[in-house]
Design an enzyme around this catalytic site. Structure first.
Site, mmCIF file in Angstrom:
data_model
loop_
_atom_site.group_PDB
_atom_site.id
_atom_site.type_symbol
_atom_site.label_atom_id
_atom_site.label_comp_id
_atom_site.label_asym_id
_atom_site.label_seq_id
_atom_site.Cartn_x
_atom_site.Cartn_y
_atom_site.Cartn_z
ATOM 1 N N PHE A 142 0.853 -1.187 0.000
ATOM 2 C CA PHE A 142 0.000 0.000 0.000
ATOM 3 C C PHE A 142 0.888 1.235 0.000
ATOM 4 O O PHE A 142 2.073 1.170 0.338
ATOM 5 C CB PHE A 142 -0.916 0.007 1.237
ATOM 6 C CG PHE A 142 -2.368 -0.144 0.918
ATOM 7 C CD1 PHE A 142 -2.851 -1.269 0.293
ATOM 8 C CD2 PHE A 142 -3.279 0.848 1.263
ATOM 9 C CE1 PHE A 142 -4.195 -1.420 0.004
ATOM 10 C CE2 PHE A 142 -4.627 0.717 0.992
ATOM 11 C CZ PHE A 142 -5.096 -0.425 0.360
ATOM 12 N N GLN A 165 -8.369 14.522 3.497
ATOM 13 C CA GLN A 165 -7.653 13.695 2.527
ATOM 14 C C GLN A 165 -8.484 13.465 1.268
ATOM 15 O O GLN A 165 -9.651 13.072 1.340
ATOM 16 C CB GLN A 165 -7.292 12.340 3.127
ATOM 17 C CG GLN A 165 -6.486 11.463 2.184
ATOM 18 C CD GLN A 165 -6.041 10.171 2.844
ATOM 19 O OE1 GLN A 165 -6.790 9.207 2.893
ATOM 20 N NE2 GLN A 165 -4.823 10.151 3.362
ATOM 21 N N HIS A 219 -8.688 11.070 -1.783
ATOM 22 C CA HIS A 219 -8.196 9.785 -2.276
ATOM 23 C C HIS A 219 -7.899 9.926 -3.761
ATOM 24 O O HIS A 219 -8.714 10.460 -4.519
ATOM 25 C CB HIS A 219 -9.238 8.690 -2.062
ATOM 26 C CG HIS A 219 -8.686 7.303 -2.181
ATOM 27 N ND1 HIS A 219 -8.279 6.768 -3.390
ATOM 28 C CD2 HIS A 219 -8.445 6.341 -1.252
ATOM 29 C CE1 HIS A 219 -7.832 5.545 -3.201
ATOM 30 N NE2 HIS A 219 -7.919 5.257 -1.913
ATOM 31 N N LEU A 278 -15.139 4.793 -4.882
ATOM 32 C CA LEU A 278 -13.756 4.473 -4.571
ATOM 33 C C LEU A 278 -13.213 3.298 -5.377
ATOM 34 O O LEU A 278 -13.871 2.272 -5.542
ATOM 35 C CB LEU A 278 -13.641 4.147 -3.074
ATOM 36 C CG LEU A 278 -12.266 3.742 -2.552
ATOM 37 C CD1 LEU A 278 -11.290 4.903 -2.657
ATOM 38 C CD2 LEU A 278 -12.376 3.273 -1.102
ATOM 39 N N GLU A 298 -6.775 1.617 -3.154
ATOM 40 C CA GLU A 298 -5.333 1.746 -3.336
ATOM 41 C C GLU A 298 -4.691 0.379 -3.552
ATOM 42 O O GLU A 298 -3.598 0.265 -4.106
ATOM 43 C CB GLU A 298 -4.748 2.424 -2.098
ATOM 44 C CG GLU A 298 -3.333 2.913 -2.228
ATOM 45 C CD GLU A 298 -2.941 3.792 -1.052
ATOM 46 O OE1 GLU A 298 -1.760 3.752 -0.666
ATOM 47 O OE2 GLU A 298 -3.812 4.502 -0.516
ATOM 48 N N ARG A 327 -0.830 9.167 -0.190
ATOM 49 C CA ARG A 327 -2.019 9.618 -0.912
ATOM 50 C C ARG A 327 -2.013 11.106 -1.238
ATOM 51 O O ARG A 327 -2.440 11.513 -2.313
ATOM 52 C CB ARG A 327 -3.276 9.290 -0.096
ATOM 53 C CG ARG A 327 -3.628 7.816 -0.135
ATOM 54 C CD ARG A 327 -4.835 7.515 0.728
ATOM 55 N NE ARG A 327 -5.184 6.102 0.621
ATOM 56 C CZ ARG A 327 -6.127 5.523 1.346
ATOM 57 N NH1 ARG A 327 -6.807 6.226 2.244
ATOM 58 N NH2 ARG A 327 -6.388 4.241 1.195
ATOM 59 N N HIS A 363 -12.113 11.741 0.800
ATOM 60 C CA HIS A 363 -12.168 10.375 1.305
ATOM 61 C C HIS A 363 -12.149 10.279 2.827
ATOM 62 O O HIS A 363 -12.788 9.399 3.400
ATOM 63 C CB HIS A 363 -10.968 9.600 0.735
ATOM 64 C CG HIS A 363 -10.914 8.157 1.119
ATOM 65 N ND1 HIS A 363 -11.928 7.271 0.816
ATOM 66 C CD2 HIS A 363 -9.968 7.443 1.774
ATOM 67 C CE1 HIS A 363 -11.610 6.067 1.274
ATOM 68 N NE2 HIS A 363 -10.431 6.144 1.860
ATOM 69 N N ARG A 419 -3.213 10.561 6.285
ATOM 70 C CA ARG A 419 -3.355 9.159 6.692
ATOM 71 C C ARG A 419 -2.789 8.237 5.627
ATOM 72 O O ARG A 419 -3.038 8.425 4.431
ATOM 73 C CB ARG A 419 -4.826 8.813 6.933
ATOM 74 C CG ARG A 419 -5.037 7.329 7.253
ATOM 75 C CD ARG A 419 -6.466 7.033 7.592
ATOM 76 N NE ARG A 419 -7.378 7.122 6.477
ATOM 77 C CZ ARG A 419 -7.531 6.194 5.528
ATOM 78 N NH1 ARG A 419 -6.783 5.099 5.539
ATOM 79 N NH2 ARG A 419 -8.424 6.354 4.562
#
Length: 649
Positions: free
Chosen positions: A156, A279, A281, A291, A294, A325, A392, A437
């Site tokens: 990730f 954030q 995404h 979504l 990731e 991100r 996100h 995050r």
């Protein structure tokens, strides 16, 4: 036949007025309140958990397991909570795919936070991660497996080995691309296991916390099913009500993510922390906002622009498509701004998967295969997916310490614990995420801090402790506000104000931010806050009144928007997800790009490596600001504090 006349009719005992109610139709009429309309019941418990997503259920069954009679309140059925939408995985340094350690995870999280995360909380989360994941495995969570039967882990963004020097780490423990779905059903099963102590109150809309002398003693709720009102009273209350993504127009958040928990705490005159860090995404489906995990890039997917160029190789030479991100979202936005976007309008980029073995896609990314087909009309085994950054997650929220205890600050920046009140999940800000995050740290956040709230309650309280005394005056103000909204007869529909709010936030508080634009956005949000006083509620009933529910949610969204855009305008630097065009550099107590020798440490008032604490004042959309220092100390000497450094991927 007139459908209105076919509805069930009831005559109120206190007047000759006729009232028709239906969950399928909004009926506009004048309303005369009577005391019988607001039937109130009191319920006493050892503990209360508000919200039945991943964090709430993890706290709830842990409390029940330790003998606490627990009330679990949710405005929707537990397995419909937004945790169900999480896809990619939950981070833990199990070392099943490579030689990983929790200390590497700790380093990545501190770096990912852009050194705004509290390192004692990050220490606690990363250290406890493996135990928490193995607990889920024992509870029956059906993790994907390697050939030798171990939990499958995928790479990730922002996850590395050997303190950033050993390449990409495969750390996200996954259930194909439906990890959140599996997690929430696993936790729901555990709460049912303790059904004699874990008591669900589903379709209960919480209106406010009940505060007496700065101590939380419970909450006030409206039961949508029968229109009654309930005061839940307990020595300890856990707020786990989810995020506030619906403040924006394009978001991966579900329609229920309206920031209710943040609003309850804010109305209780307590601060929200670091709300400026929103954030985006990188991979929301273009036009829909849905979504794309990731995990797609963890399995080998990559971005291309209209030239077919893998542009992340320029923006993040080492991590490339698996950079953090905020880095990826900004790179995508820059590609579009520079004219390298895809499509007729050149306003998005492409995510390419069709070079990956179709069998791997079907096994590890079955949900994405289906989602892309429905919302983007593409077959990912043959075509790229059009994507664009979309809102996100909010790194900010209710300020807590690493055990989930809600905290306040005084004028000297001293931290004070709020008695009886805890928070976990996206509602809270422990600050493990700081300014940004890392992917797959959110599900970990849920289970770690849901559990820590319960553990701290169990350590400081006992089942059967005497419940606080609460008089009728404690909820009078909240009920008066509810009555005014129920009978609101202004000229502006709820949906109209909500649409303007979401578009204002999307325009004025986007990936890149600029001072004048933020000031205009704050002015517009303030105007909308005032316009809410002219809101029109059409349905006057109390049973399944979705018009009134949406109005109450809008009230909460407006409060969140004030906190967010006030904090964004106030922070005069770029850090993590907060990218200012007019203040492009990070401003720390030292210039960490240079040798520290000979530098003088800046005072807290002269730099921005500090937490923003925003307090809502009065009823005029005004927020005041205080600050709290970042905690750099770890819990013990098993891991050393990571000093700030330039953040590169």
């Amino acid at each position: 036949m007139n459908l209105l006349h076919a509805l069930p009719v009831a005559r109120t005992a206190s007047s000759g007025w006729w009232k028709r109610s239906s969950r399928f139709m909004h009926v506009s009429r004048l309303l005369r309140d009577s005391q019988s309309d607001y039937k109130m019941s009191d319920h006493k418990f050892d503990a209360i958990v508000i919200g039945a997503g991943g964090a709430g259920m993890r706290a709830g069954f842990e409390l029940a397991r330790k003998g606490f009679k627990t009330a679990m309140l949710s405005k929707l059925f537990p397995t419909r909570s937004h945790t169900v939408a999480a896809q990619g995985g939950v981070n833990a340094a199990l070392g099943n795919m490579d030689k990983d350690e929790w200390k590497f995870h700790f380093y990545d999280t501190v770096k990912g936070s852009d050194w705004l995360g509290d390192q004692n909380a990050i220490h606690y989360m990363c250290r406890e991660a493996a135990v928490a994941v193995y607990e889920l495995d024992q509870y029956g969570m059906p993790f994907s497996r390697t050939k030798d039967g171990k939990i499958y882990q995928r790479p990730f963004g922002g996850q590395t080995l050997n303190y950033g020097k050993g390449g990409v780490a495969a750390r996200a423990c996954a259930v194909a691309d439906r990890t959140g779905h599996s997690l929430i059903h696993t936790l729901y099963g555990q709460t049912l296991k303790y059904g004699d102590l874990c008591n669900y109150f589903v379709d209960f809309f919480v209106l406010d916390l009940i505060m007496i002398d700065s101590r939380c003693v419970g909450c006030l709720a409206w039961c949508l099913d029968d229109g009654t009102f309930h005061r839940f009273i307990a020595k300890n209350t856990v707020v786990a009500a989810g995020g506030c993504g619906r403040v924006y127009f394009s978001t991966t958040a579900g329609h229920t993510c309206t920031g209710d928990g943040n609003a309850w705490v804010s109305r209780a005159k307590l601060p929200l922390m670091d709300m400026e860090f929103v954030q985006f995404h990188p991979t929301g489906i273009y036009g829909a906002g849905c979504l794309i995990t990731e995990g797609v890039r963890g399995e080998g997917g990559f971005f291309v622009n209209s030239k077919g160029e893998r542009f992340m190789e320029r923006h993040a030479p080492e991590a490339k498509d698996l950079a953090s991100r905020d880095v990826v979202a900004r790179a995508m936005t820059l590609e579009v701004l520079e004219g390298n976007g895809c499509g007729p309008l050149k306003d998005h980029v492409h995510l390419q998967l069709h070079h990956i073995d179709p069998q791997i896609i079907r096994e590890r990314l079955p949900g994405i295969l289906q989602t892309a087909k429905i919302f983007a009309k593409v077959d990912v085994t043959k075509e790229p997916v059009p994507v664009l950054p979309t809102v996100h997650y909010n790194m900010g929220g209710v300020a807590t310490d690493y055990m989930g205890r809600v905290v306040n600050v005084d004028d000297e920046c001293n931290v004070q614990i709020v008695e009886g009140l805890y928070s976990c999940g996206e509602t809270s800000c422990a600050s493990v995420h700081g300014a940004n995050r890392l992917g797959a740290n959110s599900l970990l956040d849920l289970i770690i801090f849901g559990r820590s709230c319960a553990l701290d309650i169990a350590e400081n309280s006992c089942p059967g402790d005497t419940s606080p005394d609460v008089n009728d005056r404690a909820t009078e103000k909240s009920m008066d506000k509810f009555k005014r909204l129920r009978s609101a007869d202004g000229s502006t529909p709820t949906a109209c104000i909500r649409d303007q709010l979401q578009r204002t936030m999307t325009t004025h508080a986007a990936v890149f931010r600029e001072g004048e634009l933020l000031k205009k956005g704050l002015k517009k949000v303030t105007e909308l806050y005032q316009q809410f006083k002219d809101v029109k509620v059409h349905d006057r009933t109390l049973v399944w009144n979705t018009d009134l529910v949406e109005t109450l949610e809008l009230q909460n969204m407006l409060i969140n928007a004030v906190h967010i855009i006030t904090a964004m305008e106030n922070r005069k630097e770029s850090r993590g997800s907060h990218a200012r065009e007019d203040f492009k550099t990070r401003l720390d107590e030292f210039d960490y790009s240079l040798p520290l020798e000979g530098q003088t440490k800046k005072e807290l008032s002269d730099h921005w490596r500090k937490h923003t604490m925003t307090f809502l004042e009065g009823d005029d959309a005004c927020a005041t600001i205080k600050y709290r220092p970042v905690i750099d100390e770890t819990l013990d000497d098993t891991v050393k504090s990571i000093p700030p450094a330039p953040r590169k991927y």
